[in-house]
Write an enzyme that holds these catalytic residues in place. Structure first.
Site, PDB file in Angstrom:
ATOM      1  CB  CYS A   6      -6.057  -0.295   5.283  1.00 62.83           C
ATOM      2  SG  CYS A   6      -4.270  -0.789   5.286  1.00 62.83           S
ATOM      3  CB  CYS A  49      -1.572   2.233   5.889  1.00 56.87           C
ATOM      4  SG  CYS A  49      -1.362   1.217   4.566  1.00 56.87           S
ATOM      5  CG  HIS A  66      -1.888  -1.211   1.423  1.00 63.81           C
ATOM      6  ND1 HIS A  66      -2.909  -1.241   2.048  1.00 63.81           N
ATOM      7  CD2 HIS A  66      -2.130  -2.255   0.492  1.00 63.81           C
ATOM      8  CE1 HIS A  66      -3.695  -2.120   2.097  1.00 63.81           C
ATOM      9  NE2 HIS A  66      -3.273  -2.805   0.713  1.00 63.81           N
ATOM     10  CD  GLU A  98      -2.521   4.520   2.716  1.00 64.14           C
ATOM     11  OE1 GLU A  98      -1.793   3.759   1.778  1.00 64.14           O
ATOM     12  OE2 GLU A  98      -3.524   4.576   2.970  1.00 64.14           O
TER      13      GLU A  98
HETATM   14 ZN   LIG Z   1      -3.158   0.209   3.811  1.00 59.21          ZN
END
Ligand SMILES: [Zn+2]
Length: 163
Positions: A89, A92, A59, A61
Site C-alpha cells: 500500500c 508500505c 502491515h 511490509e
Molecule cells: Zn501496507
C-alpha cells in the site's frame, strides 16, 4: 518485467504467501513479507500484526521494513529484495523507499485485493499502483508483479467474508 525476474523469485513468493497463512493462524490479516539477498537468501520475515498488536499500521511490509532498518547495514539493504504476498500500500511502499531497498516483488495486486475484500471496515484498500509511489523518488526501486497472483489471492478467499 520478465527480463528482470530471478530464478528464485517464485519460490520466495510462495514463502511470502505461507507467511500470510501463518499471520491468519496467529489471529491477524492474511499478509506476509520477507527480505532476501540477490542470491535468494532470506534475511528477515514479517507477518501482519494489525489485530494482535492493535496497530492499524502493522502491515507485514511496514513491520519488515522497520525491523530491517534497525537490524541490517545500509549496504545490505541497498541490494535486498522485498517479497510480499500482496502489493504494498502507500504506507508500505513509502517504508520500502525510506529504508532504501533495491527491489520489490509482489503477488496479488492491490486492485484485485480491493475486488476480493470490498468495503471491509478493517481494510479500506487504496486503489494505488505501488509503482506510482516507488517511481516518484530520487532512488530507483525495481518493481516486479503481480507474480503467482492466483496463489496469492487464495489466502484472502473466505477470510474477509467470514464471521
Ligand atoms: Zn501496507
Amino acid at each position: 518485467m520478465a527480463a528482470n525476474r530471478r530464478p528464485h523469485d517464485e519460490a520466495l513468493m510462495r514463502r511470502a504467501i505461507e507467511i500470510a497463512r501463518r499471520a491468519v493462524a496467529h489471529g491477524n490479516h492474511p499478509f506476509g513479507a520477507l527480505l532476501a539477498t540477490p542470491e535468494g537468501e532470506v534475511l528477515l520475515e514479517a507477518e501482519n500484526t494489525c489485530r494482535t498488536a492493535r496497530d492499524a499500521t502493522g502491515h507485514a511490509e511496514r513491520n519488515l521494513m522497520t525491523e530491517a532498518s534497525q537490524r541490517l547495514a545500509p549496504e545490505v539493504l541497498a541490494r535486498a529484495t522485498l517479497y510480499t504476498s500482496t502489493e504494498p500500500c502507500a504506507m508500505c511502499a513509502g517504508a520500502a523507499y525510506w529504508v532504501g531497498i533495491a527491489r520489490v516483488v509482489y503477488g496479488l495486486s492491490e486492485r484485485r485485493l480491493g475486488r476480493i475484500i470490498g468495503a471491509h471496515p478493517e481494510n479500506l484498500t487504496l486503489d494505488l499502483d505501488c509503482r506510482k509511489i516507488l517511481g516518484s523518488g530520487q532512488r530507483r526501486i525495481e518493481v516486479i508483479g503481480p507474480l503467482l497472483e492466483d496463489e496469492a489471492a487464495a489466502v484472502h478467499e473466505g477470510f474477509w467474508t467470514a464471521g
